[in-house]
Enzyme design. Structure first.
Site, PDB file in Angstrom:
ATOM      1  N   CYS A   1       1.706   3.076   8.490  1.00 50.01           N
ATOM      2  CA  CYS A   1       3.096   2.627   8.434  1.00 50.01           C
ATOM      3  C   CYS A   1       3.342   1.466   9.391  1.00 50.01           C
ATOM      4  CB  CYS A   1       4.071   3.753   8.730  1.00 50.01           C
ATOM      5  SG  CYS A   1       5.780   3.268   8.361  1.00 50.01           S
TER       6      CYS A   1
ATOM      7  N   CYS B   1       7.852   0.827   2.449  1.00 50.41           N
ATOM      8  CA  CYS B   1       8.179   1.130   3.845  1.00 50.41           C
ATOM      9  C   CYS B   1       9.687   1.081   4.016  1.00 50.41           C
ATOM     10  CB  CYS B   1       7.509   0.127   4.786  1.00 50.41           C
ATOM     11  SG  CYS B   1       7.751   0.534   6.532  1.00 50.41           S
TER      12      CYS B   1
END
Length: 447
Positions: A196, A375
């Site tokens: 991430c 994201c």
């Protein structure tokens, strides 16, 4: 616990070459030194491992899929940004591993120690040897805090040093934000691939908003020290994030890689990647560290499985290994050139299901992964930019709106919608990403 027995069974023609399976009950351990065979072995019980195991337990039946995973708990790590900002508690992010693994799989509660792909064998840490017809490597990433000198000590001794990337430290973040009284606040991004890539700056935006409301923003110098050369690698979203950085008067220091923490002096040492051998010392009163990461050691030491960077070498479209046709990879441990996120794993699950099913049936894998990843970039307590894109950095946005804008609706997608999808749909093998919804919302088109 009885040792696993090998039993010869008859499969459908599509599975005719898979001749043995373990009849042991679903259980976390076997006796040390045993040799066990399964038609399908999954290494790792993270999001990819659980999802793939669920899909193929339904296809192959009880006892024919083994999952190698030592952890007692499974954590939905995208929630840790919310834990670090005080919006969730860490217990809400985890469930017992036994509860998320499919009931029909064989859970081997140990870890992979050595791969011997030429012989279809994996040696396990408990001394067992497991063989397979097909292997799925879903090991995730290894967090290497030891690569930053003094960091492990600082996590233990300095309450102003925190990280949302460890179960042991994520609970330090919100108290550190609350107890901060002003000064230098540093947020870091390492000189390695990470899971991430938006998370290191998400917590910065949330902390900035908290300190603004607490009335100490004018006493605070907020810095994002990143080893990258850009704020965010996809220009469409990076441009919007850069606007926020300028709007909130945040300091952006690029090509800066954290190499040492000195908690006794409250100093952070960064390597300047633009000038070989040059380091810079920053005083800190708060620092959120994203540690260096890599593929797990057991994988990287098997060079026939990995690329030069140590990641599992797979075809980026089919997820089949580039050398061994009965091995497949999914998620963060692979070298597919996209951001390492849970949403990427979801999209890869559908592709891997197709590719592995083709291989089991003796066909050439025909999966077509386009690099989709997502994201949810939290930029405030009620604001989110929902980034979705492919291998080429082209947007693949699900909703028929401009997702590069800050929106409260996307915040609720992140906070309230994605976690139930993860626990109740994805881990059960029923979620392959939002492609169908995207096409529906865009009248049959992908973009």
């Amino acid at each position: 616990m009885k040792a696993a027995r090998l039993i010869r069974v008859t499969f459908s023609p599509a599975l005719a070459h898979c001749q043995t399976f373990s009849s042991a009950s679903t259980a976390p351990a076997t006796k040390s030194g045993k040799k066990i065979h399964f038609p399908l072995v999954v290494i790792g019980g993270g999001s990819g491992g659980c999802s793939v195991a669920a899909k193929f337990c339904r296809r192959l039946g009880k006892g024919k899929v083994a999952v190698v995973e030592p952890a007692e708990y499974h954590y939905y790590q995208p929630l840790w940004t919310l834990v670090g900002s005080g919006l969730k508690n860490v217990d809400q992010s985890g469930r017992p591993m036994e509860a998320v693994l499919p009931k029909n799989c064989e859970w081997l509660k140990t870890r992979a120690a050595e791969f011997i792909p030429e012989k279809n064998i994996v040696h396990l840490q408990n001394g067992d040897q497991i063989s397979y017809d097909f292997l799925v490597v879903a090991m995730g990433l290894q967090l290497n805090s030891v690569q930053v000198k003094g960091l492990s000590e600082a996590f233990k001794t300095d309450p102003s040093v925190c990280s949302n990337y460890f179960r042991e430290t994520v609970e330090k973040t919100y108290p550190a934000i609350k107890n901060f009284k002003g000064g230098n606040a540093i947020f870091t991004f390492p000189n390695t691939p990470i899971k991430c890539s938006g998370a290191p700056q998400k917590i910065m935006y949330l902390a900035e908003e908290y300190w603004n409301k607490a009335g100490i923003r004018d006493k605070t110098n907020i810095m994002f020290n990143s080893a990258l050369g850009v704020l965010y690698p996809v220009k469409r979203y990076g441009d919007r994030l850069l606007e926020i950085v300028k709007e909130r008067h945040l300091t952006l220091n690029l090509k800066r890689s954290l190499i040492e923490i000195r908690p006794s002096k409250k100093e952070a040492i960064f390597q300047n990647l633009d000038e070989q051998g040059k380091t810079e010392t920053y005083k800190y009163d708060f620092i959120h560290v994203t540690p260096p990461m890599s593929a797990p050691d057991a994988l990287t030491k098997c060079t026939s499985l990995t690329d030069p960077t140590g990641f599992l070498s797979v075809n980026k479209t089919t997820l089949q290994h580039t050398k061994y046709p009965n091995i497949f990879g999914i998620g963060d441990c692979t070298n597919v050139p996209t951001s390492k996120t849970t949403s990427a794993v979801a999209a890869q699950c559908g592709v891997l299901e197709q590719s592995l099913s083709d291989a089991i049936a003796g066909k050439t894998p025909n999966g077509k992964y386009d690099g989709y990843t997502s994201c949810p970039l939290l930029v405030g307590y009620k604001q989110c930019i929902l980034a979705e894109f492919d291998y080429d950095g082209q947007s693949l946005e699900t909703f028929p709106i401009d997702q590069s804008k800050r929106r409260r609706s996307m915040y609720h997608v992140k906070k309230d919608i994605l976690p139930p999808i993860y626990w109740n749909v994805m881990l059960k093998g029923h979620w392959n990403g939002p492609q169908r919804f995207r096409r529906l919302m865009h009248f049959g088109k992908d973009r």
